[in-house]
Structures are given as structure tokens and as C-alpha cells.
Design a protein around this motif. Structure first.
Motif, PDB file in Angstrom:
ATOM      1  N   ARG A 106      -3.297  13.539  -3.002  1.00 12.35           N
ATOM      2  CA  ARG A 106      -2.536  12.558  -2.211  1.00 12.35           C
ATOM      3  C   ARG A 106      -3.477  11.418  -1.875  1.00 12.35           C
ATOM      4  O   ARG A 106      -4.557  11.622  -1.296  1.00 12.35           O
ATOM      5  N   ASN A 107      -3.087  10.215  -2.257  1.00 15.56           N
ATOM      6  CA  ASN A 107      -3.979   9.074  -2.042  1.00 15.56           C
ATOM      7  C   ASN A 107      -3.155   7.802  -1.884  1.00 15.56           C
ATOM      8  O   ASN A 107      -1.940   7.807  -2.048  1.00 15.56           O
ATOM      9  N   GLN A 108      -3.841   6.724  -1.565  1.00 10.74           N
ATOM     10  CA  GLN A 108      -3.190   5.425  -1.401  1.00 10.74           C
ATOM     11  C   GLN A 108      -3.541   4.511  -2.567  1.00 10.74           C
ATOM     12  O   GLN A 108      -4.660   4.531  -3.079  1.00 10.74           O
ATOM     13  N   GLU A 109      -2.563   3.736  -2.973  1.00  6.75           N
ATOM     14  CA  GLU A 109      -2.776   2.758  -4.038  1.00  6.75           C
ATOM     15  C   GLU A 109      -2.205   1.410  -3.604  1.00  6.75           C
ATOM     16  O   GLU A 109      -1.072   1.329  -3.130  1.00  6.75           O
ATOM     17  N   GLU A 110      -2.998   0.362  -3.763  1.00 11.39           N
ATOM     18  CA  GLU A 110      -2.511  -0.989  -3.487  1.00 11.39           C
ATOM     19  C   GLU A 110      -1.917  -1.553  -4.774  1.00 11.39           C
ATOM     20  O   GLU A 110      -2.604  -1.649  -5.795  1.00 11.39           O
TER      21      GLU A 110
ATOM     22  N   GLU B  55       5.048   8.632  -8.474  1.00 11.23           N
ATOM     23  CA  GLU B  55       4.108   9.730  -8.312  1.00 11.23           C
ATOM     24  C   GLU B  55       3.714  10.308  -9.666  1.00 11.23           C
ATOM     25  O   GLU B  55       4.517  10.376 -10.596  1.00 11.23           O
TER      26      GLU B  55
ATOM     27  N   LEU C 100       0.869  -1.181   0.000  1.00  9.95           N
ATOM     28  CA  LEU C 100       0.000   0.000   0.000  1.00  9.95           C
ATOM     29  C   LEU C 100       0.906   1.230   0.000  1.00  9.95           C
ATOM     30  O   LEU C 100       1.654   1.459   0.952  1.00  9.95           O
ATOM     31  N   VAL C 101       0.848   1.998  -1.070  1.00  2.00           N
ATOM     32  CA  VAL C 101       1.742   3.146  -1.256  1.00  2.00           C
ATOM     33  C   VAL C 101       0.941   4.440  -1.218  1.00  2.00           C
ATOM     34  O   VAL C 101      -0.077   4.568  -1.912  1.00  2.00           O
ATOM     35  N   THR C 102       1.361   5.367  -0.380  1.00  2.00           N
ATOM     36  CA  THR C 102       0.765   6.703  -0.356  1.00  2.00           C
ATOM     37  C   THR C 102       1.583   7.612  -1.258  1.00  2.00           C
ATOM     38  O   THR C 102       2.795   7.738  -1.086  1.00  2.00           O
ATOM     39  N   LYS C 103       0.926   8.227  -2.217  1.00  2.00           N
ATOM     40  CA  LYS C 103       1.660   9.023  -3.211  1.00  2.00           C
ATOM     41  C   LYS C 103       0.740  10.040  -3.870  1.00  2.00           C
ATOM     42  O   LYS C 103      -0.479  10.023  -3.690  1.00  2.00           O
ATOM     43  N   ASN C 104       1.346  10.934  -4.654  1.00  3.25           N
ATOM     44  CA  ASN C 104       0.586  11.873  -5.466  1.00  3.25           C
ATOM     45  C   ASN C 104       0.012  11.136  -6.673  1.00  3.25           C
ATOM     46  O   ASN C 104       0.761  10.521  -7.437  1.00  3.25           O
TER      47      ASN C 104
END
Length: 357
Positions: free
Chosen positions: A217-221, A243, A143-147
Motif C-alpha cells: 500500500r503506497n501513495q502515487e502522485e 490498483e 495523490l492516490v493511495t492504492k495497492n
């Protein structure tokens, strides 16, 4: 006569590209606006580039030792003429224009002309893998938090249905021109418009979800596969999963793998190693042992008279090689000598000694 090649630190007959590269480097170092600047040296290298950077003048200089173009009025030892330079593409109405955009970045001036596509930042993360997972490969999710591009406006920054209009700051061309003064006259720098980020367009009405930036800014699995045989410290690159950048290319995601150690099995390339404690009697007479491997428990037969430290090879039980085959498993024999003997054992060993064993 001045040696223009020597001034630029080049060998005689250097190519036009080599001349250009050398001039960029030296101009960045000796430009008067820099701390390391040297006005006299800068004029000298500019003079050299004016000749060697021009195909016709360079050919004349290579043939005759001087450049004759421009009639020689006010010429120096090698035929360089500042007035001729002004009319031949170096100065135009007092404006310094010859290819300086290629070296402004070295001077530290922001916004030099660039045709590079905007690109988002790369992301680096680390994951831990079990020893067996690294050998046989596996699938992981992170789970990555990124732009990320705004899901409402898809990165345009405009409210749905509002559209875009021409940027009034740059007049719709995406660039701003600034004129600077130097000892050589004035020159113009070009930088990207910070209002429209070089697009030439701005939202008529901003998207309420991203405030017109086109980014949230959001999370992506992210799901990815670990290839079989990956080693500790290796990095997996996932192109375009970094990003996001509005109207540009996303960065990359780099995943560094940390492989946990195994309590009994060691790795050396495509070969796996395991130690097998063996009783003295089995080493002398032979025997059978169960050995734990990554494929489960297998039975190993100990040959009669095996030596301490001897290696037994089991083919196809090592690391996958990627072509449908696998490396080997090496089993090292460690003969365990008893620390204490019974009276009966002492008597038997004494008998062996009498026989010369």
C-alpha cells in the motif's frame, strides 16, 4: 415428439451458439443444487442440449424430427438415449463433462475455469475545477493511495536472489480439481489455487517488504491533463493507473469532474452566456459597455433602439471546439428601468410620450 427448440426457448433453426447460451441460462436456473432447481425440468433441458448441442444430432433432428445416432436403444420420443449420451461425450465413465465449466459460475460454484487475466481494482476519485479551467483545460496532480507492486521484489513476492519454486498445493499447475456428486453422476470442478494464485510457483523465501504478496500500500502522485471544454460530471479514464495485481493487469483510474459555477457567465454547450444591464437612455440612443469575459474585459457597442432581451453575438469567445475554433459569446440585453424619476426626467419623458414614443 418433444420440441427441443421450444424447451430451450428458441426458434427452430437457432444457431449452435444460441443453443449453448440458452442452455447455460436455463441450467443455471433449474439445476437441482439451486434454490430455484427443478430436477425434471433440468433433465428436459439437458436432453434438449444433448441433441441440439451436437452438430450431427442437430442436423438429424432438424431434418427428421429426431436424432438417430446411437441406434435408438432406450430412445425417447425424439430419439434421445441416455446410454447413447453417456458414450457420446456427455458422460464419460459416469462423469458429467460436457462444457459445464462454462456454466459453473452461474451455479455459484467458485473457481470455474477461466482464461481471463487477473486484473487489479479500479479506483474512482472526484476533483473540483474552476469554471475557466474547465473551459480552457488545465493540468492537475492528485495523490492516490492504492495497492502498488512492491518496489523491492517487483511483484514476485520473493526475496531478492531467492527465486521461486513449484507450488506443492497444486503440483505446479496453478489449479485444483474437486469432484462433486449430483443426480447425473459425478463431475469435476476446477478452481484457481489460492496458495499460488494460479501461477504454479511460490517464493522460496518471502520478500520482507511485502510479506510475499508482491503488493504494498503506497501513495502515487499522478499528473493528468484536463481537456478544454470538459463538462460538469464528465469522467476521465486513465488506463492502468488503478490498483496493481501481481502477474496481472492493473485496474484503471476514473476521475469525475465537478465544475464550479461562474458568478456572471453561464454555459450552454459550446456557447457562453452573459447578461448586460443596460440603461434606458443607452437602449434608445446607443452606447458602449465593458463586459467581463473569460478572455478579459471587452468593449461592446449597444446599437440604437436595442430591445430588452435582445442577444448580441461575439464570435470566437465561447468554448474551444477542439479543432482550433471556439463557440460564441451571447450577451443578453437587460434594460434597467429607473424606479424613481427626478422632476426633470419626468418632464422629459412626458415630452417623449407627447411625441408617441
Amino acid at each position: 415428439m418433444k420440441d427441443y427448440y421450444s424447451i430451450l426457448g428458441l426458434s427452430r433453426g437457432a444457431s449452435k451458439e444460441e443453443v449453448k447460451k440458452a442452455f447455460r441460462k436455463l441450467a443455471a436456473q433449474y439445476h437441482p443444487d439451486k434454490k430455484t432447481g427443478d430436477e425434471a425440468k433440468y433433465k428436459e433441458i439437458t436432453e434438449a442440449y444433448a441433441v441440439l448441442g451436437d452438430d450431427k444430432k442437430k442436423a438429424e433432428y432438424d431434418s427428421y424430427g429426431r436424432a438417430f445416432s446411437g441406434g435408438g436403444t432406450g430412445a425417447g420420443a425424439a430419439g434421445f438415449n441416455w446410454q447413447d449420451f453417456a458414450g457420446g461425450g456427455g458422460f464419460q465413465n459416469g462423469n458429467f463433462e460436457f462444457d459445464l465449466n462454462d456454466i459453473f459460475e452461474s451455479f455459484g460454484f467458485a473457481g470455474a475455469r477461466s482464461s481471463r487475466t487477473a486484473r487489479g481494482r479500479d479506483i474512482s476519485i472526484e476533483i473540483n475545477l474552476g469554471f475557466k479551467e474547465a473551459i480552457f483545460g488545465t493540468e492537475r496532480k492528485v495523490l492516490v493511495t492504492k495497492n502498488m507492486l512492491c518496489e523491492q521484489c517487483q511483484g514476485s513476492g520473493a526475496k531478492a536472489g531467492a527465486g521461486l519454486s513449484s507450488c506443492v498445493t497444486c503440483g505446479g499447475n496453478g489449479k485444483l480439481h474437486e469432484t462433486r456428486q449430483s443426480i447425473l453422476g459425478s463431475f469435476t470442478t476446477v478452481r484457481e489455487c489460492s496458495v499460488c494464485q494460479g501461477r504454479g510457483e511460490v517464493p522460496k523465501e518471502r520478500c520482507g517488504h511485502c510479506a510475499g504478496t508482491g503488493i504494498r500500500r503506497n501513495q502515487e502522485e499522478i499528473t493528468f491533463k484536463i481537456p478544454p471544454g470538459i463538462e460538469n460530471g464528465e469522467v476521465i479514464r486513465m488506463t492502468g493507473r488503478g490498483e496493481a495485481m501481481p502477474h496481472g493487469q492493473p485496474g484503471d483510474l476514473y476521475i469525475k469532474v465537478q465544475v464550479e459555477s461562474h458568478p456572471t457567465i453561464k454555459r450552454d454547450g459550446s456557447t457562453l452566456h452573459v447578461n448586460l444591464p443596460t440603461k434606458l437612455s443607452d437602449a434608445l440612443l446607443g452606447g458602449a459597455y465593458n463586459v467581463e469575459t473569460l478572455d478579459g474585459v471587452i468593449e461592446i457597442k449597444i446599437p440604437t433602439g436595442v430591445a430588452h432581451g435582445e442577444m448580441l453575438r461575439v464570435k470566437g469567445k465561447g468554448v474551444p471546439l477542439g479543432n482550433g475554433t471556439r463557440g460564441d459569446l451571447l450577451i443578453k440585453i437587460n434594460i434597467a428601468l429607473p424606479k424613481k424619476l427626478s422632476k426633470k426626467a419626468e418632464k422629459l419623458i412626458e415630452e417623449l410620450r407627447q411625441e408617441g414614443i
